[in-house]
Design an enzyme around this catalytic site. Structure first.
Site, short mmCIF file in Angstrom:
data_model
loop_
_atom_site.label_atom_id
_atom_site.label_comp_id
_atom_site.label_asym_id
_atom_site.label_seq_id
_atom_site.Cartn_x
_atom_site.Cartn_y
_atom_site.Cartn_z
N CYS A 113 17.34 -7.57 3.94
CA CYS A 113 16.43 -8.68 3.81
C CYS A 113 16.95 -10.21 3.21
O CYS A 113 16.21 -11.14 3.61
CB CYS A 113 15.25 -8.26 2.86
N HIS A 251 11.22 -14.80 0.95
CA HIS A 251 11.25 -13.69 1.53
C HIS A 251 9.87 -12.88 1.72
O HIS A 251 9.15 -12.85 0.61
CB HIS A 251 12.32 -12.75 1.30
N ASN A 281 6.76 -7.58 6.55
CA ASN A 281 8.18 -7.74 6.05
C ASN A 281 8.97 -7.71 7.44
O ASN A 281 9.28 -6.48 8.01
CB ASN A 281 8.30 -6.81 5.10
O1 UT7 Z 1 12.39 -6.50 1.03
C1 UT7 Z 1 11.94 -5.47 0.12
C2 UT7 Z 1 11.24 -4.47 0.65
N1 UT7 Z 1 10.22 -3.68 -0.39
C3 UT7 Z 1 9.35 -3.95 -0.66
O2 UT7 Z 1 8.93 -5.01 -0.85
C4 UT7 Z 1 8.52 -2.77 -1.58
C5 UT7 Z 1 8.09 -3.29 -3.02
N2 UT7 Z 1 7.36 -2.55 -3.59
C6 UT7 Z 1 5.83 -2.38 -3.36
O3 UT7 Z 1 5.58 -3.41 -2.55
C7 UT7 Z 1 5.14 -1.50 -4.01
O4 UT7 Z 1 5.78 -0.67 -4.68
C8 UT7 Z 1 4.29 -0.67 -2.80
C9 UT7 Z 1 3.33 -1.34 -1.94
C10 UT7 Z 1 5.25 0.15 -1.63
C11 UT7 Z 1 3.35 0.50 -3.42
O5 UT7 Z 1 2.74 -0.01 -4.45
P1 UT7 Z 1 2.82 0.87 -5.89
O6 UT7 Z 1 1.42 -0.03 -6.64
O7 UT7 Z 1 4.06 0.65 -6.40
O8 UT7 Z 1 2.01 1.99 -5.55
P2 UT7 Z 1 3.01 3.61 -5.64
O9 UT7 Z 1 4.02 3.66 -4.85
O10 UT7 Z 1 3.19 3.64 -7.30
O11 UT7 Z 1 2.00 4.82 -5.42
C12 UT7 Z 1 0.52 4.84 -6.16
C13 UT7 Z 1 -0.26 5.87 -5.26
C14 UT7 Z 1 0.41 6.96 -4.99
O12 UT7 Z 1 -0.59 8.17 -5.32
P3 UT7 Z 1 -0.65 9.27 -6.56
O13 UT7 Z 1 0.66 9.50 -6.74
O14 UT7 Z 1 -0.90 7.94 -7.82
O15 UT7 Z 1 -1.76 9.89 -6.23
C15 UT7 Z 1 0.83 7.17 -3.74
O16 UT7 Z 1 1.09 8.37 -3.08
O17 UT7 Z 1 -0.56 5.01 -3.98
C16 UT7 Z 1 -0.13 6.29 -3.12
N3 UT7 Z 1 0.20 5.45 -1.90
C17 UT7 Z 1 -0.66 5.22 -0.89
N4 UT7 Z 1 -2.22 5.25 -0.70
C18 UT7 Z 1 -2.62 5.12 0.19
C19 UT7 Z 1 1.38 5.20 -1.13
N5 UT7 Z 1 1.31 4.51 -0.14
C20 UT7 Z 1 0.06 4.67 0.35
C21 UT7 Z 1 -0.59 4.12 1.12
N6 UT7 Z 1 -1.87 4.39 1.28
N7 UT7 Z 1 -0.29 3.57 2.27
#
Ligand code: UT7
Length: 324
Positions: A113, A251, A281
């Site tokens: 990225c 980005h 992204n």
């Molecule tokens: O260029 C760099 C590229 N990468 C990025 O920019 C990613 C940076 N990170 C993020 O943007 C965030 O971490 C995410 C948007 C990917 C995820 O958000 P989060 O608030 O960190 O969520 P999490 O991974 O901690 O997951 C929270 C919950 C989980 O469920 P439980 O374990 O609490 O029951 C996940 O299983 O949300 C669940 N979850 C979803 N639910 C609905 C994860 N993805 C999804 C989804 N829809 N798409």
């Protein structure tokens, strides 16, 4: 002294659009969840017969047209991508052939990225040698090919697209008042290589690992912290202060990352170019696409001071201050 000026820009997004509602039919998620956590509503997806080189070609053509130079005048083509058409030859040489740039050298550059800021920094160094006068820098990606469309934690985040700048050498004064790249800096830290990676068509033997793997929370934390620190570092070395920046072009990974970084920098949100909602992204393509859209929309004007900042897998990060 010699400065690298932005002579032209162009971008391209494939026709097909995939909305959050479409993704909600494929995996267990919802538009509301995706929008609330990322600010993304849709992304563009390359058609089956479109490769990264095809996207790059479209963006490059527009950049060449807007610059008023001929492809034959190019000395160098740098293509930042982590989704090349093939392992080899480079995608850059394919684009070189497609645009008919017979006199140039061409190579791919891989910083995920952060690829475009790495590309600009590399091109700027070439221009400062005095040997290279006109350089095409492209960021182009087809992440739809390396996404696991069954993994809801990653498939919601990415899209396909390409953006390009033409840089040209110009005799200039050594100050921040004349146009061109004013300061640019890149960094990396490989201890975090396992936080965001894709084995894909690599030398890895692990067949199961061919799609993007990510520790979202770790990426998020480091993205905010490292982008903030590198922005402050290039500001310091340029002698400029944050209030002198007209537009911030980060980005486009996630709206919450943009908001948190701007807040830490005490930078006003209305001066941030935001396209992540419509494009998601697009990795190395996100900055040139966002900047090109803002130029076409009439937001970014000649003479404005722009801060580009990126963060990605590696981890890699970088920032460029330029006067457009
Ligand atoms: O260029 C760099 C590229 N990468 C990025 O920019 C990613 C940076 N990170 C993020 O943007 C965030 O971490 C995410 C948007 C990917 C995820 O958000 P989060 O608030 O960190 O969520 P999490 O991974 O901690 O997951 C929270 C919950 C989980 O469920 P439980 O374990 O609490 O029951 C996940 O299983 O949300 C669940 N979850 C979803 N639910 C609905 C994860 N993805 C999804 C989804 N829809 N798409």
């Amino acid at each position: 002294m010699i400065k690298s000026i932005i002579k032209g820009s162009g971008s391209y997004l494939p026709e097909k659009v995939l909305t959050n509602h479409d993704i909600a039919k494929m995996v267990d998620t919802s538009h509301e969840w995706i929008f609330e956590r990322t600010g993304i509503t849709q992304r563009h997806i390359a058609s089956d017969n479109q490769f990264t080189s095809d996207l790059a070609y479209e963006a490059a053509l527009k950049a060449i047209e807007s610059s008023g130079i001929h492809a034959n005048e190019l000395d160098l083509i740098l293509l930042a991508t982590s989704t090349p058409d093939q392992v080899f030859p480079s995608t850059a040489v394919k684009v070189q052939h497609m645009i008919g740039a017979k006199e140039s050298a061409a190579f791919d550059l891989h910083a995920v990225c952060s690829g475009f800021v790495y590309g600009l920094t590399t091109a700027n160094a070439f221009i400062k040698t005095g040997e290279y006068k006109k350089i095409l820098v492209i960021g182009a990606e087809t992440y739809s090919r390396i996404i696991n469309w069954k993994d809801r934690s990653t498939c919601i985040l990415f899209g396909d697209g390409a953006g390009a700048f033409i840089l040209e050498a110009a005799e200039s004064t050594d100050d921040n008042l004349s146009a061109g790249i004013l300061k640019t800096r890149i960094k990396s830290d490989g201890q975090y290589a396992d936080k965001l990676y894709c084995n894909g068509s690599s030398s890895s033997n692990d067949e199961d690992d061919r799609y993007i793997q990510m520790n979202g929370r770790e990426v998020y934390k480091h993205a905010v912290e490292k982008q903030t620190s590198i922005v402050n570092s290039v500001l310091l070395s340029s002698g400029l202060t944050i209030d002198k920046i007209d537009w911030f072009v980060p980005h486009q990974a996630n709206l919450r990352i943009l908001d948190a970084t701007a807040k830490k920098l005490n930078f006003p949100k209305e001066k941030i170019i935001i396209t992540v909602g419509e494009h998601a992204n697009t990795s190395s393509a996100s900055i040139p696409i966002a900047m090109d859209c803002a130029i076409k929309d009439g937001k970014i004007k000649r003479g404005d001071v722009i801060m580009l900042v990126s963060f990605g897998s590696g981890f890699t990060w970088g920032a460029t201050i330029l006067r457009y």
